[in-house]
Design an enzyme around this catalytic site. Structure first.
Site, mmCIF file in Angstrom:
data_model
loop_
_atom_site.group_PDB
_atom_site.id
_atom_site.type_symbol
_atom_site.label_atom_id
_atom_site.label_comp_id
_atom_site.label_asym_id
_atom_site.label_seq_id
_atom_site.Cartn_x
_atom_site.Cartn_y
_atom_site.Cartn_z
ATOM 1 N N HIS A 1 -24.939 15.638 -22.011
ATOM 2 C CA HIS A 1 -25.299 16.584 -20.938
ATOM 3 C C HIS A 1 -25.726 17.913 -21.585
ATOM 4 O O HIS A 1 -25.029 18.929 -21.480
ATOM 5 C CB HIS A 1 -24.106 16.779 -19.999
ATOM 6 C CG HIS A 1 -24.457 17.344 -18.653
ATOM 7 N ND1 HIS A 1 -25.745 17.674 -18.275
ATOM 8 C CD2 HIS A 1 -23.665 17.661 -17.589
ATOM 9 C CE1 HIS A 1 -25.723 18.149 -17.039
ATOM 10 N NE2 HIS A 1 -24.485 18.153 -16.602
ATOM 11 N N ARG B 1 -26.151 27.570 -14.959
ATOM 12 C CA ARG B 1 -26.978 26.367 -15.012
ATOM 13 C C ARG B 1 -28.443 26.741 -14.729
ATOM 14 O O ARG B 1 -29.358 26.228 -15.335
ATOM 15 C CB ARG B 1 -26.497 25.316 -13.994
ATOM 16 C CG ARG B 1 -25.088 24.788 -14.195
ATOM 17 C CD ARG B 1 -24.877 24.165 -15.556
ATOM 18 N NE ARG B 1 -25.922 23.235 -15.909
ATOM 19 C CZ ARG B 1 -26.072 21.990 -15.408
ATOM 20 N NH1 ARG B 1 -25.185 21.513 -14.560
ATOM 21 N NH2 ARG B 1 -27.060 21.206 -15.785
ATOM 22 N N CYS C 1 -17.287 21.784 -15.938
ATOM 23 C CA CYS C 1 -18.706 21.653 -15.583
ATOM 24 C C CYS C 1 -18.892 21.479 -14.080
ATOM 25 O O CYS C 1 -19.976 21.753 -13.561
ATOM 26 C CB CYS C 1 -19.322 20.481 -16.332
ATOM 27 S SG CYS C 1 -18.434 18.925 -16.098
ATOM 28 N N ASP D 1 -13.178 17.980 -17.388
ATOM 29 C CA ASP D 1 -14.225 17.314 -16.598
ATOM 30 C C ASP D 1 -13.536 16.269 -15.727
ATOM 31 O O ASP D 1 -12.387 15.884 -16.003
ATOM 32 C CB ASP D 1 -15.229 16.659 -17.573
ATOM 33 C CG ASP D 1 -16.384 15.943 -16.865
ATOM 34 O OD1 ASP D 1 -16.645 16.254 -15.682
ATOM 35 O OD2 ASP D 1 -17.011 15.081 -17.499
HETATM 36 N N1 CP Z 1 -22.211 20.081 -13.762
HETATM 37 C C1 CP Z 1 -23.153 19.320 -13.176
HETATM 38 O O1 CP Z 1 -23.982 18.692 -13.849
HETATM 39 O O2 CP Z 1 -23.079 19.295 -11.820
HETATM 40 P P1 CP Z 1 -23.927 18.351 -10.861
HETATM 41 O O3 CP Z 1 -23.496 16.934 -11.137
HETATM 42 O O4 CP Z 1 -23.578 18.799 -9.478
HETATM 43 O O5 CP Z 1 -25.392 18.531 -11.163
HETATM 44 N N1 NVA Z 2 -18.740 13.307 -16.712
HETATM 45 C C1 NVA Z 2 -19.308 13.647 -15.426
HETATM 46 C C2 NVA Z 2 -20.065 14.934 -15.506
HETATM 47 C C3 NVA Z 2 -20.581 15.443 -14.200
HETATM 48 C C4 NVA Z 2 -21.361 16.714 -14.343
HETATM 49 C C5 NVA Z 2 -20.204 12.525 -14.964
HETATM 50 O O1 NVA Z 2 -20.971 11.993 -15.774
HETATM 51 O O2 NVA Z 2 -20.135 12.161 -13.783
#
Ligand code: CP
Ligand code: NVA
Length: 315
Positions: A129, A295, A267, A226
């Site tokens: 990410h 973001r 996040c 997370d």
């Molecule tokens: N942190 C993040 O990526 O959030 P979303 O999944 O809402 O885009």
């Molecule tokens: N680890 C999580 C992050 C979300 C922003 C996912 O992949 O769903």
């Protein structure tokens, strides 16, 4: 030679991150300071997984640069009816100036990048990410400045895409990075740990992989966590995962082990009562709202520099 895409966190050099954070900080102060950078241009945003922050941040970032975002939901494209990724990438390249993509397989994002002629930005895969990491490091910088000597940056929870990105970006930044995860199935991928260690050998970063939450939290400047169930994780694993991850939940007890000026990061989305208590995420130690706001500033910075060919990549 400049880097066309941002496919993985590991693609970025320290200099790239410095440039991106500096510009992002400027965009945080004045979102419209480059209001014509993408004038008369479009940016495609293709997502096969849900998103609140990344979608809003991306669409807003494009608008603030004077461009038009085109949001494409997972099943909207002919990809689902057998058109190849390569053909799709060529078509999108003919209409848009950049493609922001969120999906499951990292290899699909890689293929879009290699087949497309426009910048492709990874907006989350099962593995990584990178855009989240830029927002996180801007938030870290706002709180602690550039001098992070002696500070410890701890991630607690599942050894997932976020934990991998946290390790790699920390290694690039020369930081003391810790992950506290269960052993085995939900520890970080050993290949990613090895890559973080290889980068750390060049940057002076220190990488620690721990399996005891208190040891990981002790003396930390940041506790990051997370969700325990990521998008696409099998529901059949939920019970076992909740049980094994319970000791890594960010609580007042764990936060009490950290430095005086420590912060809590996430996040988002968050599940209060699972990976973090409501007392912590809603406390004055929590910087999650500023982190989420960044973001937009960091995706705006990334679009600005990538479309101008100003990102060099890690050689
Ligand atoms: N942190 C993040 O990526 O959030 P979303 O999944 O809402 O885009
Ligand atoms: N680890 C999580 C992050 C979300 C922003 C996912 O992949 O769903």
């Amino acid at each position: 030679m400049e880097m066309k895409d941002l496919l993985r966190t590991a693609d970025l050099s320290r200099d790239d991150v410095e440039l991106l954070l500096t510009t992002a900080a400027d965009f945080a102060k004045d979102p419209l300071r480059a209001r014509t950078a993408l004038a008369n241009r479009t940016v495609a945003i293709y997502m096969t997984k849900p998103s609140t922050r990344t979608r809003l941040a991306s669409e807003t970032a494009v608008a603030h640069l004077g461009g038009t975002p085109i949001f494409i939901r997972g099943d909207d494209l002919q990809l689902g009816r057998g058109e190849t990724i390569s053909d799709t990438a060529k078509i999108i390249s003919g209409f848009a100036s950049a493609l922001i993509v969120r999906t499951y397989a990292q290899s699909d994002v890689d293929e879009l990048g290699s087949a497309g002629s426009i910048p492709v930005i990874n907006a989350l895969t099962d593995d990584d990410h990178p855009t989240q990491m830029l927002a996180d490091w801007l938030t870290i910088r706002e709180n602690f400045g550039k001098d992070i000597e002696g500070r410890k940056f701890t991630y607690l929870g599942d050894g997932n895409n976020m934990s991998h990105a946290w390790l790699i970006m920390g290694a690039i930044m020369g930081a003391h990075i810790v992950t506290g995860t269960p052993e085995g199935r939900w520890a970080p991928d050993p290949k990613v740990v090895a890559q973080a260690q290889a980068i750390a050998a060049q940057t002076g970063a220190k990488i620690e992989i721990l399996h005891d939450a208190a040891q990981a939290a002790r003396g930390a400047s940041v506790l990051y966590t997370d969700v325990w169930m990521s998008m696409g994780d099998p529901e059949s694993e939920r019970g076992e995962k909740m049980r094994v991850l319970a000791p890594f939940s960010v609580s007042e007890e764990l936060m009490a082990l950290t430095e005086q000026d420590s912060i809590f990061m996430h996040c988002l989305p968050a599940h209060r009562g699972e990976e973090v208590s409501a007392e912590i995420i809603d406390s004055s130690r929590s910087v999650v709202w500023r982190e989420a706001f960044h973001r937009r500033t960091t995706i705006q910075s990334l679009l600005f520099h990538l479309t101008r060919g100003e990102i060099q990549g890690r050689q």
